[in-house]
Each structure stands twice: as C-alpha cells, then as structure tokens.
Motif scaffolding. Structure first.
Motif, PDB file in Angstrom:
ATOM      1  N   VAL A 281      -1.387  -0.105  -9.065  1.00  0.00           N
ATOM      2  CA  VAL A 281      -1.411  -0.981  -7.899  1.00  0.00           C
ATOM      3  C   VAL A 281       0.018  -1.367  -7.538  1.00  0.00           C
ATOM      4  N   THR A 282       0.435  -0.980  -6.343  1.00  0.00           N
ATOM      5  CA  THR A 282       1.780  -1.288  -5.862  1.00  0.00           C
ATOM      6  C   THR A 282       1.679  -2.249  -4.687  1.00  0.00           C
ATOM      7  N   GLU A 283       2.498  -3.285  -4.723  1.00  0.00           N
ATOM      8  CA  GLU A 283       2.446  -4.292  -3.662  1.00  0.00           C
ATOM      9  C   GLU A 283       2.697  -3.650  -2.301  1.00  0.00           C
ATOM     10  N   GLY A 284       1.795  -3.920  -1.395  1.00  0.00           N
ATOM     11  CA  GLY A 284       1.926  -3.412  -0.031  1.00  0.00           C
ATOM     12  C   GLY A 284       1.348  -2.031   0.179  1.00  0.00           C
ATOM     13  N   ALA A 285       1.000  -1.333  -0.925  1.00  0.00           N
ATOM     14  CA  ALA A 285       0.443   0.019  -0.796  1.00  0.00           C
ATOM     15  C   ALA A 285      -1.029  -0.043  -0.411  1.00  0.00           C
ATOM     16  N   LYS A 286      -1.444   0.849   0.436  1.00  0.00           N
ATOM     17  CA  LYS A 286      -2.840   0.920   0.851  1.00  0.00           C
ATOM     18  C   LYS A 286      -3.540   2.068   0.124  1.00  0.00           C
ATOM     19  N   PRO A 287      -4.772   1.849  -0.280  1.00  0.00           N
ATOM     20  CA  PRO A 287      -5.506   2.937  -0.938  1.00  0.00           C
ATOM     21  C   PRO A 287      -5.803   4.067   0.038  1.00  0.00           C
ATOM     22  N   LEU A 288      -5.955   5.264  -0.499  1.00  0.00           N
ATOM     23  CA  LEU A 288      -6.287   6.416   0.328  1.00  0.00           C
ATOM     24  C   LEU A 288      -7.658   6.220   0.981  1.00  0.00           C
ATOM     25  N   ASN A 289      -7.779   6.673   2.212  1.00  0.00           N
ATOM     26  CA  ASN A 289      -9.111   6.671   2.821  1.00  0.00           C
ATOM     27  C   ASN A 289      -9.830   7.959   2.399  1.00  0.00           C
ATOM     28  N   TRP A 290     -11.054   8.144   2.863  1.00  0.00           N
ATOM     29  CA  TRP A 290     -11.852   9.278   2.430  1.00  0.00           C
ATOM     30  C   TRP A 290     -11.203  10.615   2.816  1.00  0.00           C
ATOM     31  N   GLU A 291     -10.693  10.697   4.009  1.00  0.00           N
ATOM     32  CA  GLU A 291     -10.095  11.957   4.461  1.00  0.00           C
ATOM     33  C   GLU A 291      -8.831  12.272   3.664  1.00  0.00           C
ATOM     34  N   GLN A 292      -8.000  11.273   3.438  1.00  0.00           N
ATOM     35  CA  GLN A 292      -6.783  11.489   2.655  1.00  0.00           C
ATOM     36  C   GLN A 292      -7.111  11.889   1.217  1.00  0.00           C
ATOM     37  N   ALA A 293      -8.104  11.231   0.652  1.00  0.00           N
ATOM     38  CA  ALA A 293      -8.505  11.564  -0.713  1.00  0.00           C
ATOM     39  C   ALA A 293      -9.047  12.985  -0.792  1.00  0.00           C
ATOM     40  N   GLN A 295      -8.308  15.559   1.112  1.00  0.00           N
ATOM     41  CA  GLN A 295      -7.209  16.518   1.204  1.00  0.00           C
ATOM     42  C   GLN A 295      -6.425  16.593  -0.101  1.00  0.00           C
ATOM     43  N   ALA A 296      -6.223  15.446  -0.734  1.00  0.00           N
ATOM     44  CA  ALA A 296      -5.515  15.430  -2.019  1.00  0.00           C
ATOM     45  C   ALA A 296      -6.327  16.162  -3.086  1.00  0.00           C
ATOM     46  N   ILE A 297      -7.642  15.973  -3.072  1.00  0.00           N
ATOM     47  CA  ILE A 297      -8.511  16.651  -4.042  1.00  0.00           C
ATOM     48  C   ILE A 297      -8.479  18.151  -3.822  1.00  0.00           C
ATOM     49  N   ARG A 298      -8.545  18.580  -2.575  1.00  0.00           N
ATOM     50  CA  ARG A 298      -8.554  20.011  -2.282  1.00  0.00           C
ATOM     51  C   ARG A 298      -7.252  20.694  -2.692  1.00  0.00           C
ATOM     52  N   ARG A 299      -6.155  19.943  -2.718  1.00  0.00           N
ATOM     53  CA  ARG A 299      -4.893  20.535  -3.173  1.00  0.00           C
ATOM     54  C   ARG A 299      -4.914  20.811  -4.673  1.00  0.00           C
ATOM     55  N   GLU A 300      -5.724  20.073  -5.417  1.00  0.00           N
ATOM     56  CA  GLU A 300      -5.749  20.209  -6.871  1.00  0.00           C
ATOM     57  C   GLU A 300      -6.941  21.016  -7.375  1.00  0.00           C
ATOM     58  N   ALA A 301      -8.009  21.064  -6.603  1.00  0.00           N
ATOM     59  CA  ALA A 301      -9.272  21.634  -7.092  1.00  0.00           C
ATOM     60  C   ALA A 301      -9.490  23.043  -6.548  1.00  0.00           C
ATOM     61  N   ASP A 337      -5.170   9.084  -8.572  1.00  0.00           N
ATOM     62  CA  ASP A 337      -4.748   7.714  -8.312  1.00  0.00           C
ATOM     63  C   ASP A 337      -5.216   7.311  -6.912  1.00  0.00           C
ATOM     64  N   ALA A 338      -5.756   6.106  -6.802  1.00  0.00           N
ATOM     65  CA  ALA A 338      -6.353   5.665  -5.539  1.00  0.00           C
ATOM     66  C   ALA A 338      -5.331   5.429  -4.438  1.00  0.00           C
ATOM     67  N   TYR A 339      -4.059   5.294  -4.801  1.00  0.00           N
ATOM     68  CA  TYR A 339      -3.031   4.962  -3.808  1.00  0.00           C
ATOM     69  C   TYR A 339      -2.115   6.148  -3.502  1.00  0.00           C
ATOM     70  N   SER A 340      -1.658   6.815  -4.536  1.00  0.00           N
ATOM     71  CA  SER A 340      -0.712   7.914  -4.331  1.00  0.00           C
ATOM     72  C   SER A 340      -1.386   9.274  -4.240  1.00  0.00           C
ATOM     73  N   GLY A 341      -2.629   9.372  -4.703  1.00  0.00           N
ATOM     74  CA  GLY A 341      -3.284  10.671  -4.748  1.00  0.00           C
ATOM     75  C   GLY A 341      -2.786  11.535  -5.891  1.00  0.00           C
ATOM     76  N   GLN A 342      -2.024  10.966  -6.791  1.00  0.00           N
ATOM     77  CA  GLN A 342      -1.482  11.720  -7.924  1.00  0.00           C
ATOM     78  C   GLN A 342      -2.604  12.103  -8.899  1.00  0.00           C
ATOM     79  N   LYS A 343      -2.498  13.304  -9.423  1.00  0.00           N
ATOM     80  CA  LYS A 343      -3.495  13.775 -10.387  1.00  0.00           C
ATOM     81  C   LYS A 343      -3.324  13.042 -11.713  1.00  0.00           C
ATOM     82  N   LEU A 344      -4.389  12.403 -12.162  1.00  0.00           N
ATOM     83  CA  LEU A 344      -4.373  11.681 -13.431  1.00  0.00           C
ATOM     84  C   LEU A 344      -5.034  12.478 -14.543  1.00  0.00           C
ATOM     85  N   TYR A 345      -6.037  13.263 -14.181  1.00  0.00           N
ATOM     86  CA  TYR A 345      -6.746  14.068 -15.180  1.00  0.00           C
ATOM     87  C   TYR A 345      -7.344  15.278 -14.482  1.00  0.00           C
ATOM     88  N   TYR A 346      -7.321  16.412 -15.172  1.00  0.00           N
ATOM     89  CA  TYR A 346      -7.949  17.617 -14.640  1.00  0.00           C
ATOM     90  C   TYR A 346      -8.419  18.495 -15.794  1.00  0.00           C
TER      91      TYR A 346
END
Length: 459
Positions: A281-293, A295-301, A337-346
């Motif tokens: 959780v970063t101050e001022g950061a907004k969580p990814l919305n469904w579309e952003q999430a 796209q981030a998932i499709r880059r990893e999966a 990660d809900a904010y950055s879209g970074q891969k935490l586990y795969y």
C-alpha cells in the motif's frame, strides 16, 4: 513341476480368479451400468451446453470491445441484492460472453479473507500453530453461485443463471452421486474399486496360453463366442479403463484420501499458493481496475481462458488461474500486487510434479475435455463397457441354462495357487481402496458360509 501338475496348478488358480471375477461383476455391474450411462451423457456436455446455454455463452463479435470494468459494473446492477462478487471469467474467444459470478453473503465467522484477501484465506488454526498457510485450490465457479452473462462489446446483460442449473453441473452431479449429494459418492467408489478387481482378474483370465492368440475366432459359436468377445474387448479397453478408474478414484472420498496421502508422502504434492502475499500500500496510489488487472495478468499468463478474482481489503491481491483444461500445458496460478500489477507468485506447467501433470492430463481426459477425438474415444469406451456388462450376463444365463451352478466352481486347494506377489497386490488394493476392503468382508463371510455348508452336506 511336470506338465500335468503345472496344468492342474494353473487350473486351480484360474478357478479362483474366475470366482473373484464373478464376485466383482456381481457387485459392480449395477453401479457400473449407472456410471456408464450417466458418463455417456456427460461426454456430450459441450454440445448440449451449446444448445441450451448458447444464448448466454456466446455473442456476435464486433469491432470494439468495452472495458472489462463496464461488463463488471453491468453485472453488479443485475446481480441479486447483497450478493458478493466472487470472480470474473473475461471473454477469451471473439464470440465469448463475460461471466461474472456472485455468491450469497456468508456468516461473519466464515468470511475470513474470502478468496481474495489472499492474505489470510485458510489461515485458521494452522496460523496459530505456526504452520505454513496456503490458499485453497480454485476449481472454478462454485455451484452455489449465480452467474451474470454480459456482452463484452456492448456491456449488455444477456441473462443470469445459477451455476447449479448449468447442464455440466447437473450432469457431473448425476454421474458422481445421482443428484443425491456427497453422501452417495460411495456408490461410484464401490463401482470403481470392484471394477478394478474385475479388470485385473479379467486380464489374467484372458491371457493367451501357448498356442492361443487371445483374439476372437470367427468359428466360435454360442457362449464361447460371447466369452471371446467379452474378454477381448475388456482387455482392448484396459488402458482406457485403468485411466478412467484411477482418475475417478482420485475424486472419491476414501480412496481419494489414500491417494493424496501417498502423493504427499512421496513428495508429489502439486504447487500450493502461499497465503502470506500482500499488496504494498503506497500513499496516494490507486488500485488497478478490472481492465488494468486483466492486461497485467495477460502479460504474465499463458493465452487461455481464465478466472480472475479481485483483492479483498487494502492489502489483498489479484488472483488468476486457467479455466480451460483442454491444454494442460497452460495450467497456471498467478498473484499480482493490487496497485503496481507486479507478479508476486506464479506457478505453471513446469512447476508441476509428475503426479500433478498426470492428473492434469488424466482428469480432463476422463471428462472428455480434449476435444471431439476425446469424446469419440470415451463414447467407444462407454459402448464397450456396456457390451462387457451385457455379454457377461448373457454368458451367465447361458451357463445356467446348461445346468451349471450359479457360482463358478473353485477347485480344491485353489488358495494355495496364489503367488506371494498376488497376495501383496491384493493387500495393496485393499489398503488403497477402503470401500473395497469394507465390501470384501461380506464377500469373505459368504464364501466361508458356502464352504461350511458344503462341508456339512458332505458329512
């Protein structure tokens, strides 16, 4: 051992195995008939669902796709009031609809981390004991869920349906428990266990002796022809039978627990998702919305139909896994990660154990999920099983018409013909299949009673 004594030894062994084969057929036949008929119905699930649910599952492709957030928002408006969003299956093929699943509110004590805190799901008592915690496996949309179907191009709600009312769900429950709940799963386990005995003894009884081919002879007539075709088809379908039986037993309650114990004891446990992952959780950061999430998932999966589950709480994470089991090599589990879209586990196909890979292939094969060739093979298999059942009973009634005893005759000292390896194999089957062991008790008692009755009659 002389040739004459060897022939007598083999005759005693065959008589014992024939008796055991008869017992297994007597016990398993009614249940196998039900499992076979319901299984043949389940094989054609894709075609039946396309006819029954096509108006919900498919859409007319258009040039522009709306944001996944629009589809989820439309589904929320149509969902039952107070129900919680469980997961979303985005459109994968151009004519796919978006499926948004909702579940009824759970009691406070059961809500915990839901699917998605992913940072406390399943923690329970194990956390207090300091044991590693893992997320529960995701097997798709819960049967209790209501699914809202949305057109991805227009965000129009196509309709909604309880997952329990899908044909696939109904047919699966019919096949596993005759729609009677988990308390009836013992029937399929009983059938699978005794069918395994029937398969092993049947292969031995068929095994060609010197000078024989094991193939049906065109000159054979009557009961002999029935027996030859019965044995040949049973053995010809043996490999498929073994796969169907073993994969079916992995789902069973008792044998399934034994299989899981052996799997874990041999280090073949599939990858489990640790529950400690949290979003930063970063101050001022907004969580990814469904579309952003997405796209981030499709880059990893891998490129495959998938289920996406949203974070629960500020530190929750996005979770995704494959829905289409038709290509096991694309099996995956992913946390972001809900904010950055970074891969935490795969974890993907390469991370699976040999057992995990075997089940990832065997279970979809059992369900006919590898396409038309798989369905055709299972249909042929089911038809072959039906023929084996019918031919077995035809031979029985022909034998009875000829004046033979109901029970195949066991020659004297037949038990002494059993090899140590056969005793060991039998003991293994009894331990691996508890329902077989329990149901074998009345069989043993019945055999003891018949021996006692015969001895009394001889006095």
């Amino acid at each position: 051992m002389t040739s004459n004594s060897s022939a007598q030894f083999q005759a005693r062994r065959r008589s014992l195995l024939w008796r055991l084969h008869f017992w297994s057929a007597l016990i398993a036949s009614p249940f196998v008939l039900v499992a076979c008929l319901t299984g043949l119905l389940y094989v054609f699930t894709p075609q039946i669902e396309r006819a029954w649910h096509g108006h919900l599952d498919t859409v007319q492709p258009q040039s522009q796709v709306r944001s996944l957030d629009d589809a989820v928002a439309a589904a929320r408006q149509a969902a039952p009031e107070g129900w919680s969003l469980h997961s979303v299956i985005p459109a994968f093929e151009p004519d796919d609809s978006v499926r948004v699943a909702f579940t009824a509110p759970m009691p406070d004590k059961a809500q915990g981390g839901g699917h998605g805190g992913h940072s406390g799901h399943g923690a329970g008592a194990g956390a207090a004991q300091g044991k590693p915690q893992f997320l529960r496996p995701n097997f798709g949309i819960p049967a209790r869920a209501v699914v809202v179907y949305v057109n991805p191009y227009t965000a129009e709600v196509l309709g909604q349906l309880k997952e329990s009312e899908r044909f696939a769900t109904w047919a699966r429950k019919l096949h596993s428990s005759l729609q009677q709940g988990d308390g009836w799963r013992w029937m399929i386990e009983l059938a699978a266990s005794w069918t395994m005995v029937m398969l092993v003894t049947g292969v031995y009884l068929w095994w060609p002796r010197p000078g024989q081919s094991g193939l049906p002879q065109s000159s054979a007539k009557g009961r002999v022809a029935w027996r030859q075709w019965h044995a040949f088809l049973g053995v010809a379908l043996g490999l498929v039978s073994f796969v169907i039986l073993t994969t079916g037993l992995t789902w069973s309650q008792n044998a399934g627990n034994q299989i899981k114990w052996a799997r874990d004891a041999t280090g073949q446990t599939p990858p489990r998702i640790p529950a400690q992952f949290k979003s930063t959780v970063t101050e001022g950061a907004k969580p990814l919305n469904w579309e952003q999430a997405l796209q981030a998932i499709r880059r990893e999966a891998p490129s495959v139909s998938m289920m996406v589950m949203a974070p629960k709480g500020p530190e929750g994470v996005w979770r995704a896994n494959q829905m289409d089991r038709g290509d096991p090599s694309k099996r995956f589990d992913l946390l972001l990660d809900a904010y950055s879209g970074q891969k935490l586990y795969y974890s993907g196909w390469a991370d699976q154990t040999a057992f995990g890979k075997a089940t990832a292939i065997g279970i979809p094969f059992h369900r006919g999920e590898f396409g038309v060739w798989n369905q055709v093979l299972l249909f042929v298999f089911g038809a072959g099983i039906l023929f084996s059942l019918v031919s077995g009973w035809v031979m029985f009634f022909k034998r009875r018409a000829a004046g033979s005893s109901i029970w195949p005759v066991v020659l004297p000292d037949a038990w002494r013909s059993v090899s140590p390896w056969a005793w060991l194999g039998g003991a293994f089957m009894l331990v691996a299949m508890p329902v077989l062991a329990i149901s074998a008790v009345p069989v043993a008692l019945a055999e003891a009673w018949m021996v006692w009755r015969k001895s009394r009659a001889a006095v």
